[in-house]
Write a protein that holds these residues in place. Sequence first.
Motif, PDB file in Angstrom:
ATOM      1  N   THR A  92       0.841  -1.203   0.000  1.00  0.00           N
ATOM      2  CA  THR A  92       0.000   0.000   0.000  1.00  0.00           C
ATOM      3  C   THR A  92       0.875   1.252   0.000  1.00  0.00           C
ATOM      4  OG1 THR A  92      -1.725  -1.176   1.234  1.00  0.00           O
ATOM      5  CG2 THR A  92      -1.864   1.221   1.195  1.00  0.00           C
ATOM      6  N   ALA A  93       1.937   1.222   0.815  1.00  0.00           N
ATOM      7  CA  ALA A  93       2.857   2.368   0.870  1.00  0.00           C
ATOM      8  C   ALA A  93       3.521   2.609  -0.480  1.00  0.00           C
ATOM      9  CB  ALA A  93       3.916   2.132   1.948  1.00  0.00           C
ATOM     10  N   ALA A  94       3.820   1.516  -1.197  1.00  0.00           N
ATOM     11  CA  ALA A  94       4.381   1.675  -2.541  1.00  0.00           C
ATOM     12  C   ALA A  94       3.400   2.440  -3.424  1.00  0.00           C
ATOM     13  CB  ALA A  94       4.695   0.308  -3.151  1.00  0.00           C
ATOM     14  N   GLY A  95       2.107   2.147  -3.248  1.00  0.00           N
ATOM     15  CA  GLY A  95       1.078   2.884  -3.975  1.00  0.00           C
ATOM     16  C   GLY A  95       1.121   4.370  -3.651  1.00  0.00           C
ATOM     17  N   TYR A  96       1.332   4.697  -2.382  1.00  0.00           N
ATOM     18  CA  TYR A  96       1.482   6.100  -1.992  1.00  0.00           C
ATOM     19  C   TYR A  96       2.615   6.739  -2.796  1.00  0.00           C
ATOM     20  CZ  TYR A  96      -1.429   6.255   2.305  1.00  0.00           C
ATOM     21  OH  TYR A  96      -2.451   6.278   3.205  1.00  0.00           O
ATOM     22  N   GLY A  97       3.762   6.043  -2.838  1.00  0.00           N
ATOM     23  CA  GLY A  97       4.917   6.592  -3.542  1.00  0.00           C
ATOM     24  C   GLY A  97       4.645   6.807  -5.019  1.00  0.00           C
ATOM     25  N   LEU A  98       3.999   5.843  -5.646  1.00  0.00           N
ATOM     26  CA  LEU A  98       3.718   5.937  -7.084  1.00  0.00           C
ATOM     27  C   LEU A  98       2.727   7.048  -7.406  1.00  0.00           C
ATOM     28  CD1 LEU A  98       3.530   2.109  -7.779  1.00  0.00           C
ATOM     29  CD2 LEU A  98       5.344   3.674  -8.539  1.00  0.00           C
ATOM     30  N   LEU A  99       1.879   7.359  -6.438  1.00  0.00           N
ATOM     31  CA  LEU A  99       0.892   8.428  -6.620  1.00  0.00           C
ATOM     32  C   LEU A  99       1.404   9.778  -6.116  1.00  0.00           C
ATOM     33  CD1 LEU A  99      -2.257   6.473  -5.372  1.00  0.00           C
ATOM     34  CD2 LEU A  99      -1.818   7.179  -7.743  1.00  0.00           C
ATOM     35  N   SER A 100       2.635   9.788  -5.607  1.00  0.00           N
ATOM     36  CA  SER A 100       3.202  10.995  -4.975  1.00  0.00           C
ATOM     37  C   SER A 100       2.317  11.484  -3.835  1.00  0.00           C
ATOM     38  CB  SER A 100       3.397  12.122  -6.007  1.00  0.00           C
ATOM     39  OG  SER A 100       4.320  11.715  -7.015  1.00  0.00           O
ATOM     40  N   LYS A 101       1.722  10.526  -3.135  1.00  0.00           N
ATOM     41  CA  LYS A 101       0.886  10.824  -1.976  1.00  0.00           C
ATOM     42  C   LYS A 101       1.774  10.773  -0.729  1.00  0.00           C
ATOM     43  CE  LYS A 101      -3.191   9.011   0.490  1.00  0.00           C
ATOM     44  NZ  LYS A 101      -4.287   7.997   0.453  1.00  0.00           N
ATOM     45  N   PRO A 102       1.818  11.825   0.079  1.00  0.00           N
ATOM     46  CA  PRO A 102       2.683  11.823   1.264  1.00  0.00           C
ATOM     47  C   PRO A 102       2.346  10.654   2.193  1.00  0.00           C
ATOM     48  CG  PRO A 102       1.851  14.027   0.829  1.00  0.00           C
ATOM     49  CD  PRO A 102       1.091  13.095  -0.074  1.00  0.00           C
ATOM     50  N   ALA A 103       3.375   9.933   2.612  1.00  0.00           N
ATOM     51  CA  ALA A 103       3.187   8.789   3.505  1.00  0.00           C
ATOM     52  C   ALA A 103       3.755   9.108   4.882  1.00  0.00           C
ATOM     53  CB  ALA A 103       3.898   7.560   2.932  1.00  0.00           C
ATOM     54  N   PRO A 104       3.193   8.516   5.936  1.00  0.00           N
ATOM     55  CA  PRO A 104       3.801   8.685   7.258  1.00  0.00           C
ATOM     56  C   PRO A 104       5.215   8.107   7.256  1.00  0.00           C
ATOM     57  CG  PRO A 104       2.089   6.990   7.290  1.00  0.00           C
ATOM     58  CD  PRO A 104       2.008   7.654   5.959  1.00  0.00           C
ATOM     59  N   ALA A 105       6.082   8.654   8.083  1.00  0.00           N
ATOM     60  CA  ALA A 105       7.498   8.281   8.055  1.00  0.00           C
ATOM     61  C   ALA A 105       7.774   6.893   8.604  1.00  0.00           C
ATOM     62  CB  ALA A 105       8.317   9.313   8.825  1.00  0.00           C
ATOM     63  N   PHE A 106       6.931   6.443   9.516  1.00  0.00           N
ATOM     64  CA  PHE A 106       7.218   5.193  10.233  1.00  0.00           C
ATOM     65  C   PHE A 106       5.888   4.516  10.560  1.00  0.00           C
ATOM     66  CE2 PHE A 106       8.182   3.021  14.366  1.00  0.00           C
ATOM     67  CZ  PHE A 106       9.136   2.139  13.893  1.00  0.00           C
ATOM     68  N   VAL A 107       5.725   3.294  10.071  1.00  0.00           N
ATOM     69  CA  VAL A 107       4.436   2.600  10.166  1.00  0.00           C
ATOM     70  C   VAL A 107       4.617   1.276  10.897  1.00  0.00           C
ATOM     71  CG1 VAL A 107       2.506   1.659   8.841  1.00  0.00           C
ATOM     72  CG2 VAL A 107       3.740   3.663   7.991  1.00  0.00           C
ATOM     73  N   VAL A 108       3.703   0.958  11.814  1.00  0.00           N
ATOM     74  CA  VAL A 108       3.838  -0.285  12.579  1.00  0.00           C
ATOM     75  C   VAL A 108       2.604  -1.172  12.452  1.00  0.00           C
ATOM     76  CG1 VAL A 108       5.468   0.693  14.248  1.00  0.00           C
ATOM     77  CG2 VAL A 108       3.005   0.806  14.723  1.00  0.00           C
ATOM     78  N   ALA A 109       2.867  -2.474  12.358  1.00  0.00           N
ATOM     79  CA  ALA A 109       1.789  -3.467  12.278  1.00  0.00           C
ATOM     80  C   ALA A 109       1.401  -3.920  13.680  1.00  0.00           C
ATOM     81  CB  ALA A 109       2.252  -4.661  11.450  1.00  0.00           C
ATOM     82  N   PRO A 110       0.168  -4.343  13.876  1.00  0.00           N
ATOM     83  CA  PRO A 110      -0.274  -4.793  15.190  1.00  0.00           C
ATOM     84  C   PRO A 110       0.345  -6.130  15.592  1.00  0.00           C
ATOM     85  CG  PRO A 110      -2.018  -5.086  13.573  1.00  0.00           C
ATOM     86  CD  PRO A 110      -0.906  -4.360  12.878  1.00  0.00           C
ATOM     87  N   VAL A 111       0.186  -6.458  16.862  1.00  0.00           N
ATOM     88  CA  VAL A 111       0.738  -7.705  17.399  1.00  0.00           C
ATOM     89  C   VAL A 111      -0.396  -8.554  17.953  1.00  0.00           C
ATOM     90  CG1 VAL A 111       2.831  -6.459  18.029  1.00  0.00           C
ATOM     91  CG2 VAL A 111       1.101  -6.870  19.766  1.00  0.00           C
ATOM     92  N   LEU A 112      -0.103  -9.817  18.229  1.00  0.00           N
ATOM     93  CA  LEU A 112      -1.094 -10.680  18.850  1.00  0.00           C
ATOM     94  C   LEU A 112      -0.419 -11.610  19.846  1.00  0.00           C
ATOM     95  CD1 LEU A 112      -2.061 -13.632  16.566  1.00  0.00           C
ATOM     96  CD2 LEU A 112      -0.517 -11.901  15.723  1.00  0.00           C
ATOM     97  N   THR A 113      -1.168 -11.971  20.868  1.00  0.00           N
ATOM     98  CA  THR A 113      -0.694 -12.933  21.858  1.00  0.00           C
ATOM     99  C   THR A 113      -1.272 -14.289  21.511  1.00  0.00           C
ATOM    100  OG1 THR A 113      -0.559 -11.233  23.571  1.00  0.00           O
ATOM    101  CG2 THR A 113      -0.618 -13.532  24.313  1.00  0.00           C
ATOM    102  N   VAL A 114      -0.393 -15.252  21.271  1.00  0.00           N
ATOM    103  CA  VAL A 114      -0.811 -16.597  20.885  1.00  0.00           C
ATOM    104  C   VAL A 114      -0.715 -17.518  22.099  1.00  0.00           C
ATOM    105  CG1 VAL A 114      -0.336 -18.564  19.363  1.00  0.00           C
ATOM    106  CG2 VAL A 114      -0.025 -16.217  18.533  1.00  0.00           C
TER     107      VAL A 114
END
Length: 354
Positions: free
Chosen positions: A306-328
Amino acid sequence: MMTRRTVGALAMSAVLAIALPAFAGETVGPGGEKATPTSELTLTDAETSKLKDGKYTAALLWHTSSDFVNAVTAGAKDEFARLGISVVAQTDAGFDAAKQKSDVETILAKKPSAILALPLDPVTAAEAFKPAVASGVKIVLLSNKPKDFVQGKDYVTIVTDDLFQMGKHAADALAASIGNKGKIAWIYHDAQYYVTNQRDNAFKATIESDYPDIKIVAQQGIADPARAEEIGNALLLKNPDLDGIYVTWSEPAEGVLAALRSAGNKKTKIVTLDLSEPIALDMVKGGNVTAIVADKAYELGRAMATAAGYGLLSKPAPAFVVAPVLTVTKANVAEGWQESLHRDAPKSVVDALK
């Protein structure tokens, strides 16, 4: 970032040898950037249509091969397919920085519009990825940043785990397993590594701030996972009555588990990070392991695409993105494997649940 990452936290995590400021309660980026959840990376229908019309291509430039990388790849490929972006190449550097530099050159010959990559070393990667930057390729980074690269100019964004939450989830799980009171040991990664340091310190900070009746009576650093059983034996000799142990990731946790078994200790609970078949098998059989905290690797890949899509569209992206976690835990191990790695849990684990 370990058994599923072969070199433990190093497959995604420990490659980041960057000392960071510690902000209580939150994950920060390599330059202290504030974290944005992956859920906030979205593209409108109009933006998606524009990407589909663009006939863009992408390449995946990975650091190694593992279950983790396979899950990130699956998430990325599924999202690229949704956006009409063709994946034209995928490489595996085998943890060799020179090979990664060669991979960049090989991939550029295919003229991709975007590259997803985990740079192995900040210094050598800066040189390796310069030709890609010069070619105008939109680069999305997994966990690591080449030295002196500037977000928005040299790369779109960095995507990684919510590191503080991984440590916090581990603390909460261990506390729950021992009734929120008792004596525990903290086995941390003894190296200046961005990802493992944040995770380990988040565990310790959570115990100290949220669980006044739990005392960390022993702490031990570990640099070589192969020494985990030896370290576990020494720790148990000095502290035979531990209620719980935190281990920095699953590969050394296997060694600590072996030490507990050698001592005939069925009481002390273990919590660790990153999915591992031996650790999960002990957990579902009612052994010492009480929980495993995992990242959502498939979601990491989805967010990178998705972030690559931001770049290709010249859409400003947040500098640092984090994915959620889970307890198994034993109760959700099958679902947890799917949610994290987007594949079935190992047959041995599934069979042990029957």
